[in-house]
Scaffold this motif. Structure first.
Motif, PDB file in Angstrom:
ATOM      1  N   ARG A  94     -12.239  -0.292   1.945  1.00 43.01           N
ATOM      2  CA  ARG A  94     -12.581  -1.301   1.184  1.00 43.01           C
ATOM      3  C   ARG A  94     -11.666  -2.504   0.818  1.00 43.01           C
ATOM      4  NH1 ARG A  94     -15.901   1.085  -3.125  1.00 43.01           N
ATOM      5  NH2 ARG A  94     -15.837   3.017  -1.816  1.00 43.01           N
ATOM      6  N   ASP A  95     -10.354  -1.925   0.646  1.00 43.30           N
ATOM      7  CA  ASP A  95      -9.166  -2.781   0.305  1.00 43.30           C
ATOM      8  C   ASP A  95      -8.729  -3.586   1.416  1.00 43.30           C
ATOM      9  OD1 ASP A  95      -9.554  -1.255  -2.123  1.00 43.30           O
ATOM     10  OD2 ASP A  95      -8.056   0.187  -1.529  1.00 43.30           O
ATOM     11  N   ILE A  96      -9.194  -3.447   2.643  1.00 42.05           N
ATOM     12  CA  ILE A  96      -8.478  -3.968   3.816  1.00 42.05           C
ATOM     13  C   ILE A  96      -9.331  -5.240   4.111  1.00 42.05           C
ATOM     14  CG2 ILE A  96      -7.476  -4.039   5.974  1.00 42.05           C
ATOM     15  CD1 ILE A  96      -6.998  -0.878   5.270  1.00 42.05           C
ATOM     16  N   PRO A  97      -8.760  -6.600   4.271  1.00 41.29           N
ATOM     17  CA  PRO A  97      -9.607  -7.636   4.541  1.00 41.29           C
ATOM     18  C   PRO A  97      -9.767  -7.639   6.113  1.00 41.29           C
ATOM     19  CG  PRO A  97      -7.727  -8.394   3.473  1.00 41.29           C
ATOM     20  CD  PRO A  97      -7.589  -6.935   3.618  1.00 41.29           C
ATOM     21  N   ILE A  98     -11.095  -8.051   6.569  1.00 41.35           N
ATOM     22  CA  ILE A  98     -11.442  -8.251   8.053  1.00 41.35           C
ATOM     23  C   ILE A  98     -10.282  -9.038   8.720  1.00 41.35           C
ATOM     24  CG2 ILE A  98     -13.279  -9.251   9.554  1.00 41.35           C
ATOM     25  CD1 ILE A  98     -13.931  -6.637   8.332  1.00 41.35           C
ATOM     26  N   GLY A  99      -9.973  -8.730   9.669  1.00 43.31           N
ATOM     27  CA  GLY A  99      -8.983  -9.700  10.486  1.00 43.31           C
ATOM     28  C   GLY A  99      -7.357  -9.019  10.356  1.00 43.31           C
ATOM     29  N   THR A 100      -7.178  -7.995   9.416  1.00 44.83           N
ATOM     30  CA  THR A 100      -6.009  -7.337   9.444  1.00 44.83           C
ATOM     31  C   THR A 100      -5.647  -6.839  10.764  1.00 44.83           C
ATOM     32  OG1 THR A 100      -6.410  -7.671   7.225  1.00 44.83           O
ATOM     33  CG2 THR A 100      -4.658  -5.961   7.747  1.00 44.83           C
ATOM     34  N   GLU A 254       2.915  -2.311  -6.168  1.00 40.66           N
ATOM     35  CA  GLU A 254       2.200  -1.722  -7.440  1.00 40.66           C
ATOM     36  C   GLU A 254       0.735  -2.131  -7.588  1.00 40.66           C
ATOM     37  OE1 GLU A 254       2.122   0.161 -11.092  1.00 40.66           O
ATOM     38  OE2 GLU A 254       3.236   0.484  -9.256  1.00 40.66           O
ATOM     39  N   ARG A 255       0.331  -3.240  -7.349  1.00 39.36           N
ATOM     40  CA  ARG A 255      -0.880  -3.671  -7.620  1.00 39.36           C
ATOM     41  C   ARG A 255      -1.934  -2.964  -6.577  1.00 39.36           C
ATOM     42  NH1 ARG A 255       0.992 -10.100  -6.633  1.00 39.36           N
ATOM     43  NH2 ARG A 255       1.163 -10.325  -8.861  1.00 39.36           N
ATOM     44  N   GLN A 256      -1.659  -2.792  -5.510  1.00 38.36           N
ATOM     45  CA  GLN A 256      -2.194  -1.833  -4.534  1.00 38.36           C
ATOM     46  C   GLN A 256      -2.414  -0.281  -5.018  1.00 38.36           C
ATOM     47  OE1 GLN A 256      -4.502  -2.345  -2.316  1.00 38.36           O
ATOM     48  NE2 GLN A 256      -4.880  -0.099  -2.278  1.00 38.36           N
ATOM     49  N   ARG A 257      -1.245   0.176  -5.609  1.00 32.38           N
ATOM     50  CA  ARG A 257      -1.213   1.365  -6.109  1.00 32.38           C
ATOM     51  C   ARG A 257      -2.110   1.765  -7.272  1.00 32.38           C
ATOM     52  NH1 ARG A 257       1.535   4.845  -9.584  1.00 32.38           N
ATOM     53  NH2 ARG A 257       2.321   3.325 -10.942  1.00 32.38           N
ATOM     54  N   GLN A 258      -2.238   0.686  -8.093  1.00 31.16           N
ATOM     55  CA  GLN A 258      -3.070   0.764  -9.253  1.00 31.16           C
ATOM     56  C   GLN A 258      -4.611   0.925  -9.021  1.00 31.16           C
ATOM     57  OE1 GLN A 258      -2.220   1.472 -12.222  1.00 31.16           O
ATOM     58  NE2 GLN A 258      -0.113   1.546 -11.954  1.00 31.16           N
ATOM     59  N   ARG A 259      -4.777  -0.134  -7.984  1.00 28.76           N
ATOM     60  CA  ARG A 259      -6.247  -0.131  -7.118  1.00 28.76           C
ATOM     61  C   ARG A 259      -6.642   1.130  -6.816  1.00 28.76           C
ATOM     62  NH1 ARG A 259      -8.324  -4.795  -3.096  1.00 28.76           N
ATOM     63  NH2 ARG A 259     -10.322  -4.407  -3.495  1.00 28.76           N
TER      64      ARG A 259
END
Length: 399
Positions: A94-100, A254-259
């Protein structure tokens, strides 16, 4: 006798693994209860075009060096112990945008009859049979894992758009992109410098990039996240995010880690049951291996002598009503293997004592475990299991 020359598209399909060679390069099917050997995995990369985060599956538009594989999408599902990384930190689909643009390692489904991705390829020999991923990561995650960085060589600005020329080293047969690439940038490109979020116009206003024309750079280390480009068939990419320094990349990590930490706290740690030692009147001690790909701080919260709760899960990691149908218990031991664990495993094995064994806790089954202090909550209704046949979304979306 003339040597037979294969058509170029056949050679490309063989080189990328879409067609097996005559020496028996057969795809590998993982066994239940075992973490598969990484050397048997097949590496594929492509653009993420569809996500069903509830069932940890999606679709990629695959590409090889020089072009995309146009036509059939490559539908995939994450193995229950499959690891996902985004911006250099553990992640969920769910964290990864479409098109990545993503890079992954894949196997055959362990059990085709219960796979979250049905066999919809039929006799299409150009479609990879490996549909189950043990690893899925974006470009920055792969580069950080390999201790690599893109080398910025040149920017060429034309109005509100531009071309960024950068190169990335890749050993023969290695994962990811390699060589020099011309990548488009524009006002949608997020440029990260230290704690600042900048745009193309900001760098131009500061005089760091030209308002028009070309500027050369001496191989400055940068990290890039790539996404869809209108000329994707010719493997051209657009830069969605550009990190100019290590500080900026560390902030993104760090932002992604906390998510990720919040997600696991509310959905609980996934694990596989290894063995059960039965006691009297339904009591049992369950030995389970925690899956890999989680933040170290989460593993550190599993300690001997503290309470917790275990809930049954399915291979997609979906649970039923874990706060109601889980079983309270106590962690009586935590052991970490000395050798480096296989991909998919944390190398951490816990013993969990429960007063009453449940059917979903049998050896080989998947469970979710919370430690003392984690929220005792149920996930959103669309994430909960009702029955395999009543799955949402239905598998028909892949047909």
């Amino acid at each position: 006798m003339k040597r037979q020359i294969l058509p170029i598209y056949i050679l490309l399909l063989i080189s990328f693994g879409f067609i097996r060679n005559a020496q028996g390069d057969e795809p590998f099917r993982p066994e239940s209860g075992k973490f598969p050997p990484i050397e048997e995995a097949k590496a594929y990369r492509g653009e993420l075009v569809f996500v069903d985060h509830v069932n940890r599956r999606g679709s990629l538009r695959l590409h090889v060096d020089g072009h995309f594989q146009e036509g059939h999408l490559h539908h995939f599902a994450m193995l229950p112990y499959g690891e996902i990384y985004y911006h250099g930190a553990p992640a969920d689909l769910r964290d990864i945008p479409i098109g990545t643009v993503l890079y992954g390692l894949f196997y055959l489904p362990p059990d085709p009859d219960t796979s979250a991705v049905p066999n919809v390829k039929g006799n299409d020999k150009t479609a990879p049979p490996e549909t189950h991923a043990i690893l899925l990561e974006d470009g920055p995650s792969l580069c950080l894992r390999k201790e690599k960085a893109w080398k910025l060589k040149e920017v060429n600005i034309n109005g509100s758009e531009g071309i960024l020329v950068a190169s990335l080293d890749r050993e023969d047969g290695g994962e990811g992109l390699g060589g020099e690439h011309q990548l488009t940038i524009d006002g949608s490109t997020r440029i990260w410098r230290g704690r600042e979020l900048l745009g193309l116009n900001d760098l131009i206003a500061e005089g760091l990039w030209p308002a028009s024309g070309k500027k050369e750079f001496d191989g400055q280390d940068i990290q890039l996240a790539l996404t869809w480009h209108p000329r994707y068939l010719y493997q051209q990419f657009h830069v969605s995010d550009l990190w100019l320094d290590e500080t900026a990349m560390n902030i993104a990590i760090e932002r992604q880690r906390q998510r990720h930490i919040r997600h696991i706290h509310t959905r609980w740690m996934p694990a596989r049951v290894d063995t059960i030692q039965y006691g009297e009147f339904g009591q049992a001690t369950i030995t389970a291996t925690l899956f890999g790909g989680m933040d170290d701080s989460l593993y550190a919260e599993f300690k001997s002598g503290i309470g917790g709760k275990m809930a049954a899960a399915e291979n997609t990691l979906r649970t039923w009503w874990p706060d109601h149908d889980g079983m309270d218990g106590r962690i009586i031991s935590v052991e970490k293997m000395e050798d480096k664990p296989q991909l998919g495993s944390s190398g951490i094995q816990i013993q969990f004592d429960v007063p009453l064994i449940l059917e979903g806790f049998r050896p080989g089954r998947i469970v979710r475990i919370r430690t003392q202090g984690w929220p005792n909550v149920k996930p959103p209704v669309e994430e909960r299991v009702r029955s395999f046949e009543d799955r949402w979304p239905s598998a028909d979306i892949f047909k």
